[in-house]
Design a protein around this motif. Structure first.
Motif, PDB file in Angstrom:
ATOM      1  N   LYS A 263      18.543  -3.669  56.537  1.00  0.00           N
ATOM      2  CA  LYS A 263      17.889  -2.331  56.618  1.00  0.00           C
ATOM      3  C   LYS A 263      18.417  -1.701  58.065  1.00  0.00           C
ATOM      4  N   LYS A 264      18.005  -2.637  59.016  1.00  0.00           N
ATOM      5  CA  LYS A 264      18.317  -2.241  60.433  1.00  0.00           C
ATOM      6  C   LYS A 264      19.929  -2.119  60.612  1.00  0.00           C
ATOM      7  N   MET A 265      20.704  -3.050  60.033  1.00  0.00           N
ATOM      8  CA  MET A 265      22.045  -2.996  60.358  1.00  0.00           C
ATOM      9  C   MET A 265      22.695  -1.855  59.716  1.00  0.00           C
TER      10      MET A 265
ATOM     11  N   LYS B 213      27.492 -12.073  64.828  1.00  0.00           N
ATOM     12  CA  LYS B 213      27.061 -12.057  66.244  1.00  0.00           C
ATOM     13  C   LYS B 213      26.253 -10.982  66.319  1.00  0.00           C
ATOM     14  N   SER B 214      26.333  -9.643  65.497  1.00  0.00           N
ATOM     15  CA  SER B 214      25.489  -8.520  65.573  1.00  0.00           C
ATOM     16  C   SER B 214      24.302  -9.015  64.903  1.00  0.00           C
ATOM     17  N   ILE B 215      24.164  -9.715  63.926  1.00  0.00           N
ATOM     18  CA  ILE B 215      22.747  -9.858  63.251  1.00  0.00           C
ATOM     19  C   ILE B 215      22.075 -10.995  64.397  1.00  0.00           C
ATOM     20  N   ILE B 216      22.761 -11.876  65.049  1.00  0.00           N
ATOM     21  CA  ILE B 216      22.098 -12.481  65.990  1.00  0.00           C
ATOM     22  C   ILE B 216      21.533 -11.534  67.179  1.00  0.00           C
ATOM     23  N   GLU B 217      22.017 -10.661  67.721  1.00  0.00           N
ATOM     24  CA  GLU B 217      21.592  -9.640  68.606  1.00  0.00           C
ATOM     25  C   GLU B 217      20.395  -8.665  67.839  1.00  0.00           C
ATOM     26  N   LEU B 218      20.820  -8.382  66.751  1.00  0.00           N
ATOM     27  CA  LEU B 218      19.512  -7.623  66.051  1.00  0.00           C
ATOM     28  C   LEU B 218      18.474  -8.294  66.088  1.00  0.00           C
ATOM     29  N   ALA B 219      18.622  -9.723  65.357  1.00  0.00           N
ATOM     30  CA  ALA B 219      17.414 -10.395  65.181  1.00  0.00           C
ATOM     31  C   ALA B 219      16.459 -10.687  66.433  1.00  0.00           C
TER      32      ALA B 219
ATOM     33  N   ALA C  57      32.045  -7.526  54.116  1.00  0.00           N
ATOM     34  CA  ALA C  57      32.106  -6.846  52.829  1.00  0.00           C
ATOM     35  C   ALA C  57      30.502  -6.922  52.391  1.00  0.00           C
ATOM     36  N   VAL C  58      29.957  -7.946  52.426  1.00  0.00           N
ATOM     37  CA  VAL C  58      28.455  -8.065  51.944  1.00  0.00           C
ATOM     38  C   VAL C  58      27.256  -7.358  53.041  1.00  0.00           C
ATOM     39  N   VAL C  59      27.546  -7.358  54.242  1.00  0.00           N
ATOM     40  CA  VAL C  59      26.613  -7.255  55.216  1.00  0.00           C
ATOM     41  C   VAL C  59      25.550  -8.366  55.295  1.00  0.00           C
ATOM     42  N   ILE C  60      24.734  -8.320  54.532  1.00  0.00           N
ATOM     43  CA  ILE C  60      23.700  -9.540  54.269  1.00  0.00           C
ATOM     44  C   ILE C  60      23.588  -9.800  53.010  1.00  0.00           C
ATOM     45  N   SER C  61      24.014 -10.894  52.544  1.00  0.00           N
ATOM     46  CA  SER C  61      23.787 -11.306  50.967  1.00  0.00           C
ATOM     47  C   SER C  61      22.867 -12.520  50.843  1.00  0.00           C
ATOM     48  N   PRO C  62      21.453 -12.280  50.513  1.00  0.00           N
ATOM     49  CA  PRO C  62      20.478 -13.240  50.361  1.00  0.00           C
ATOM     50  C   PRO C  62      21.057 -14.178  49.174  1.00  0.00           C
ATOM     51  N   ILE C  63      20.781 -15.410  49.348  1.00  0.00           N
ATOM     52  CA  ILE C  63      20.856 -16.665  48.836  1.00  0.00           C
ATOM     53  C   ILE C  63      19.580 -17.110  47.940  1.00  0.00           C
ATOM     54  N   SER C  64      19.675 -17.406  46.899  1.00  0.00           N
ATOM     55  CA  SER C  64      18.432 -17.612  45.934  1.00  0.00           C
ATOM     56  C   SER C  64      18.495 -19.144  45.722  1.00  0.00           C
ATOM     57  N   ALA C  65      19.326 -19.951  45.773  1.00  0.00           N
ATOM     58  CA  ALA C  65      19.332 -21.166  45.394  1.00  0.00           C
ATOM     59  C   ALA C  65      20.500 -21.934  46.038  1.00  0.00           C
ATOM     60  N   PHE C  66      20.347 -23.387  46.343  1.00  0.00           N
ATOM     61  CA  PHE C  66      21.400 -24.150  46.789  1.00  0.00           C
ATOM     62  C   PHE C  66      21.619 -25.619  45.939  1.00  0.00           C
ATOM     63  N   SER C  67      22.707 -26.099  45.973  1.00  0.00           N
ATOM     64  CA  SER C  67      22.857 -27.338  45.423  1.00  0.00           C
ATOM     65  C   SER C  67      23.587 -28.443  46.399  1.00  0.00           C
TER      66      SER C  67
ATOM     67  N   GLU D 259       8.454 -11.152  50.094  1.00  0.00           N
ATOM     68  CA  GLU D 259       8.437  -9.635  49.908  1.00  0.00           C
ATOM     69  C   GLU D 259       8.702  -8.964  51.079  1.00  0.00           C
ATOM     70  N   ASN D 260       8.533  -9.820  52.430  1.00  0.00           N
ATOM     71  CA  ASN D 260       9.035  -9.116  53.956  1.00  0.00           C
ATOM     72  C   ASN D 260      10.112 -10.220  54.380  1.00  0.00           C
ATOM     73  N   SER D 261      11.163 -10.187  53.889  1.00  0.00           N
ATOM     74  CA  SER D 261      12.134 -11.362  54.257  1.00  0.00           C
ATOM     75  C   SER D 261      13.001 -10.933  55.619  1.00  0.00           C
ATOM     76  N   TYR D 262      13.351 -11.523  56.369  1.00  0.00           N
ATOM     77  CA  TYR D 262      14.194 -11.345  57.506  1.00  0.00           C
ATOM     78  C   TYR D 262      15.533 -10.633  56.926  1.00  0.00           C
ATOM     79  N   ALA D 263      16.142 -11.275  55.660  1.00  0.00           N
ATOM     80  CA  ALA D 263      17.296 -10.824  55.142  1.00  0.00           C
ATOM     81  C   ALA D 263      17.237  -9.323  54.919  1.00  0.00           C
TER      82      ALA D 263
END
Length: 350
Positions: free
Chosen positions: A329-331, A257-263, A298-308, A320-324
């Motif tokens: 950084k802001k959080m 919910k914090s990331i939603i508000e921050l975004a 635990a992770v705050v934000i953890s980028p996901i590099s791939a999915f199956s 280079e300039n990801s939302y994650a």
């Protein structure tokens, strides 16, 4: 609030290698504890961290009445300690407890006990970008009886563990298409211990195939994406962030919910709605799925590099300039008192 305090004779902090911590394996000198007996919470106490003596017939072992929370404390450059939205965790543990027919724990006891514990073990909260103190409040059923009914006795505790990062390296996920984490009308929204126990076997199967997490889908059709094992999940299609709405199956994550508000405050378009597996797969094939990331304490934000999905693998682009990266950084700057907190989320330990 009356609070009984027993201090440790000698701290064990000198025995700890803070540069080489394994998540959740080292604990601070003290713990907070309070028992529910005769229909009321008794005098809370803080005492040296130690093993508990619990009867083998305690109901937690037989019927799984156990709920918990995850929080973090941070130390800034001025040696001040900060919590992040602790009232949200206090409210949620009682919401979880209610679903499992466990008594609510008083807010005053929670907040004062937590603050006192953190002040006593303040040396365990280390400064630095990757350092934090992980805080684990939990409640267990302690009545000595194996009848299939709610317990009459409970124990509320808070223990603390110095930590660094949760995941090292890139995280790959698999979309669930067989096993389910939660069902309608169940306890998926609660931080119930059994939710996690039920996820370990499917997670082990995924790990055997090289995936760190499962992104769970709805139990009825497996057509809609919900959350990962230890994280809520966000998807970026073009320049819009999507995440699933909370429900009785999905945890109402404090970080989510914090990331939603921050975004939104960063003028990022956010949509909270049902997200289909088909939609994400098609976006990946078109090159429109730019990011996936998990959020959690635990992770705050953890980028996901791939999915199956059903044996088909998809790699996500490296931006280079990801939302994650921006949002993390802001959080973390807010959490660590490195920037203005215009949301009022940061709470100083007094």
């Amino acid at each position: 609030m009356a609070l009984h305090i027993e201090k440790i004779a000698t701290s064990k902090i000198s025995e700890v290698d803070f540069s080489n911590l394994k998540f959740g394996q080292v604990f601070t000198d003290h713990m907070f504890e309070c028992d529910f007996e005769n229909g009321a919470w008794q005098t809370p106490k803080i005492r040296p961290y130690q093993a508990l003596s619990i009867d083998p017939s305690a109901k937690v072992f037989h019927y799984g009445q156990a709920v918990f929370e995850g929080m973090k404390a941070y130390k800034d450059d001025n040696d001040e300690i900060w919590l992040f939205r602790p009232e949200q965790n206090q409210e949620r543990i009682n919401k979880s407890a209610e679903r499992l027919d466990m008594p609510a724990f008083p807010k005053e006891y929670f907040m004062e006990g937590l603050n006192t514990l953190l002040k006593m073990d303040s040396e365990w909260v280390k400064k630095g970008e990757n350092n934090a103190l992980y805080i684990r409040p939990f409640v267990i059923a302690t009545e000595n009886c194996v009848s299939a009914s709610s317990s009459t006795n409970y124990k509320f505790m808070i223990i603390c563990s110095p930590v660094q990062g949760y995941y090292a390296g890139e995280v790959k996920v698999v979309f669930a298409d067989k096993y389910s984490r939660a069902a309608n009308g169940g306890v998926g929204f609660a931080k119930a211990a059994g939710n996690y126990a039920a996820s370990f076997y499917p997670a082990k199967l995924a790990a055997n195939d090289g995936y760190q997490q499962i992104v769970w889908t709805d139990a009825s059709t497996h057509e809609y994406l919900e959350e990962a094992g230890t994280m809520n999940v966000f998807f970026r299609i073009n320049d819009t962030l999507y995440t699933a709405p909370t429900s009785d199956r999905i945890l109402d994550g404090v970080t989510r919910k914090s990331i939603i508000e921050l975004a939104k405050s960063e003028d990022i378009n956010v949509e909270v709605r049902k997200i289909s597996v088909k939609e994400i797969v098609e976006a990946a094939k078109k090159g429109e799925l730019l990011e996936m990331f998990g959020t959690g304490t635990a992770v705050v934000i953890s980028p996901i590099s791939a999915f199956s999905n059903k044996g088909e693998n998809f790699d996500l682009p490296k931006l280079e300039n990801s939302y994650a990266a921006l949002l993390k950084k802001k959080m973390t700057d807010i959490q660590r008192n490195l920037s203005e907190d215009k949301f009022g989320w940061r709470v100083k330990v007094q």
